[in-house]
Design a protein around this motif. Structure first.
Motif, PDB file in Angstrom:
ATOM      1  N   HIS B  34      -9.589   0.713 -14.367  1.00 19.09           N
ATOM      2  CA  HIS B  34      -8.658  -0.201 -14.045  1.00 19.09           C
ATOM      3  C   HIS B  34      -9.253  -1.635 -14.087  1.00 19.09           C
ATOM      4  O   HIS B  34      -8.542  -2.361 -14.346  1.00 19.09           O
ATOM      5  N   LEU B  35     -10.388  -1.667 -13.459  1.00 16.69           N
ATOM      6  CA  LEU B  35     -11.205  -2.923 -13.534  1.00 16.69           C
ATOM      7  C   LEU B  35     -11.495  -3.235 -14.991  1.00 16.69           C
ATOM      8  O   LEU B  35     -11.383  -4.661 -15.168  1.00 16.69           O
ATOM      9  N   HIS B  36     -11.969  -2.468 -15.800  1.00 18.81           N
ATOM     10  CA  HIS B  36     -12.252  -2.952 -17.087  1.00 18.81           C
ATOM     11  C   HIS B  36     -10.841  -3.451 -17.802  1.00 18.81           C
ATOM     12  O   HIS B  36     -10.752  -4.265 -18.690  1.00 18.81           O
ATOM     13  N   ALA B  37      -9.824  -2.636 -17.685  1.00 17.30           N
ATOM     14  CA  ALA B  37      -8.327  -3.119 -18.080  1.00 17.30           C
ATOM     15  C   ALA B  37      -8.029  -4.371 -17.394  1.00 17.30           C
ATOM     16  O   ALA B  37      -7.505  -5.234 -18.183  1.00 17.30           O
ATOM     17  N   PHE B  38      -8.461  -4.825 -16.070  1.00 18.78           N
ATOM     18  CA  PHE B  38      -8.187  -6.040 -15.719  1.00 18.78           C
ATOM     19  C   PHE B  38      -8.997  -7.162 -16.399  1.00 18.78           C
ATOM     20  O   PHE B  38      -8.524  -8.291 -16.705  1.00 18.78           O
ATOM     21  N   VAL B  39     -10.280  -6.930 -16.816  1.00 19.39           N
ATOM     22  CA  VAL B  39     -11.033  -7.872 -17.495  1.00 19.39           C
ATOM     23  C   VAL B  39     -10.491  -7.994 -18.914  1.00 19.39           C
ATOM     24  O   VAL B  39     -10.311  -9.235 -19.498  1.00 19.39           O
ATOM     25  N   ASP B  41      -7.704  -7.697 -19.740  1.00 26.90           N
ATOM     26  CA  ASP B  41      -6.164  -8.503 -19.640  1.00 26.90           C
ATOM     27  C   ASP B  41      -6.445  -9.881 -19.289  1.00 26.90           C
ATOM     28  O   ASP B  41      -5.808 -10.844 -20.003  1.00 26.90           O
ATOM     29  N   VAL B  42      -7.244 -10.395 -18.412  1.00 29.15           N
ATOM     30  CA  VAL B  42      -7.338 -11.605 -18.229  1.00 29.15           C
ATOM     31  C   VAL B  42      -8.216 -12.608 -18.650  1.00 29.15           C
ATOM     32  O   VAL B  42      -8.451 -13.591 -18.936  1.00 29.15           O
ATOM     33  N   ARG B  43      -9.208 -11.955 -19.552  1.00 25.78           N
ATOM     34  CA  ARG B  43     -10.321 -12.360 -20.206  1.00 25.78           C
ATOM     35  C   ARG B  43     -10.884 -13.658 -19.187  1.00 25.78           C
ATOM     36  O   ARG B  43     -11.051 -14.736 -19.708  1.00 25.78           O
ATOM     37  N   PRO B  44     -11.692 -13.226 -18.288  1.00 22.98           N
ATOM     38  CA  PRO B  44     -12.102 -14.047 -17.318  1.00 22.98           C
ATOM     39  C   PRO B  44     -13.215 -15.060 -17.893  1.00 22.98           C
ATOM     40  O   PRO B  44     -13.983 -14.345 -18.351  1.00 22.98           O
TER      41      PRO B  44
END
Lengths: 295, 295
Positions: B34-39, B41-44
């Protein structure tokens, strides 16, 4: 993924995200969505959830401070730092891939091309090495005057800041590439080393059955006007940890095989007085304004 | 969701999860995914990512300690505590829904049914109230002897531990339900109150445009042999924050409308000497071993 539409609680939490900073709203909404999906997936007990929150509290309380940041270490250990690095550094196929900066960068002493950068006891006992290469653009044209910042651990896997036998600035250098983009320095072969294991990140690694080792590497950061700054590593072929770097920073394009040299010609050419390893590593920079294609 | 198959980095990180505790492997693998999916998604940016990690470090360093736990507060503020509560407390439709425990529980003084639990200055100035109800099973049969633990803020929104004008144990009680499952106590109407806003959770709430208020409520925890312990709140209808509880703990089944009483009969029945509000709240417990159906 947990569809917001199917979850009234998640929908309500997301409706509450209405700040004036649109980017922050986007980031926080995504984080909320993914964390709720995580809860839906693993259905943590309350005991598990509180244990997770206590792990985070301990990470901040005991293992973060002026000289340590365990959250950055956790980000490294979970591959998240590399994931963030990757989304920020796509480029042409010919570029040198980026790799994580890590916690050991500090301002390096300016040195001349060819200088020895090892001045501690490792100079007497470790394998001498010459690292050299050229700073190029992605079409292979030289980038003269590029500034090359290098830092590395010694043969015991320690950086100057971790080791009383090294003066500050040991195994670090700020070099200026020559007219052909060339750079070189004399040093010792670095060793692989463990990330810190005394904190929560070490505990997590142990719990999931992973070792804490990073394969031997030299850090390189290169800057030049008109080019995107490049932060990367060169890794040494043959290292046993190349396939299991604790920080997930290895990319095949960054691995070089050190070549043993001992001929009089080689010694003369690289100003060495005995056998050494030659490590060649060109740095291919991406011009500013390169049009990134996002899928 | 970010498919592991499409992401070599994520696949590599997940391959490293191989501890001896299968449940931990499952939880950590899901979190990583889930944290990789977050990265993805938002491309911080790297700046954004480091700002997020610094937020976590500050949360642990400055705002967690013996008397405060900002990570629990953040979990509450993002609806995660309620989500965890929900996955652990499904049951028959007739049960009283669970709600989060919050940070203000402490061992309560045993009191008799009907006792006053307000003994500070709020007793003179606040709206008197009688809270009563029955502890029942999900079919409506009484659960005699159930232990009912209650705690609440006063009319200024403060718990005993936050307020020098209150003795420890004020507005708290450990009651034993009667033979018909009945419980009651005399108190004052609690006020809505803000969660702590001086730390990182407060900063986040402000940034995303949310207020920090929790609607007025009384906490109730009830235990009885043979039943699943129940931790919940009763909320007061008409409160302006019912639709926007900072902790997302409100459920429609937990809202009760206080009814003003002033007739001589009511005063006599509830042993009150002036007008008061009556709040009736039955507690329907789930038997141990209730077969949860997981979707």
């Amino acid at each position: 993924m947990h569809a917001p539409d199917g979850d009234p609680l998640l929908r309500q939490v997301l409706r509450g995200v209405n700040g004036s900073d649109e980017r922050l709203n986007e980031v926080v909404s995504s984080l909320i969505t993914h964390l709720h999906a995580f809860v839906a997936d693993v259905r943590p007990t309350e005991h598990e959830w509180l244990a997770g929150l206590a792990f985070l509290a301990e990470t901040g309380q005991r293992w973060c401070g002026p000289h340590r940041d365990e959250f950055i270490l956790l980000s490294d250990m979970l591959g998240l730092t590399t994931a963030v690095d990757d989304v920020n550094h796509s480029g042409p196929e010919t570029m040198t891939p980026s790799s994580v900066q890590g916690p050991f960068h500090s301002p390096a002493p300016p040195r001349e091309l060819g200088d020895w950068i090892a001045h501690g006891p490792e100079r007497e006992r470790a394998t001498p090495a010459v690292v050299h290469g050229r700073v190029l653009d992605c079409d292979g044209a030289p980038v003269p005057g590029a500034v090359v910042d290098v830092w590395q651990a010694n043969d015991t896997g320690l950086y100057d800041s971790q080791d009383d036998t090294q003066e500050p600035g040991n195994l670090r250098a700020l070099l200026t590439a020559g007219p052909d983009g060339g750079y070189w320095f004399r040093t010792v072969r670095p060793a692989s080393y463990p990330v810190p294991t005394d904190g929560t990140a070490g505990r997590l690694l142990k719990a999931i059955g992973r070792h804490p080792m990073r394969p031997a590497h030299v850090h390189v950061q290169v800057t030049a006007p008109g080019y995107r700054p490049l932060t990367t590593h060169v890794f040494l072929a043959g290292d046993p940890y190349l396939d299991s770097d604790a920080a997930f920073a290895v990319k095949p394009e960054l691995i070089r095989r050190p070549v043993r040299r001992e001929s009089p010609d080689d010694l003369r050419r690289w100003e060495m007085d005995g056998p050494f390893e030659e490590i060649e590593f060109d740095l291919r920079m991406v011009p500013l304004g390169w049009a990134e294609e996002r899928p």
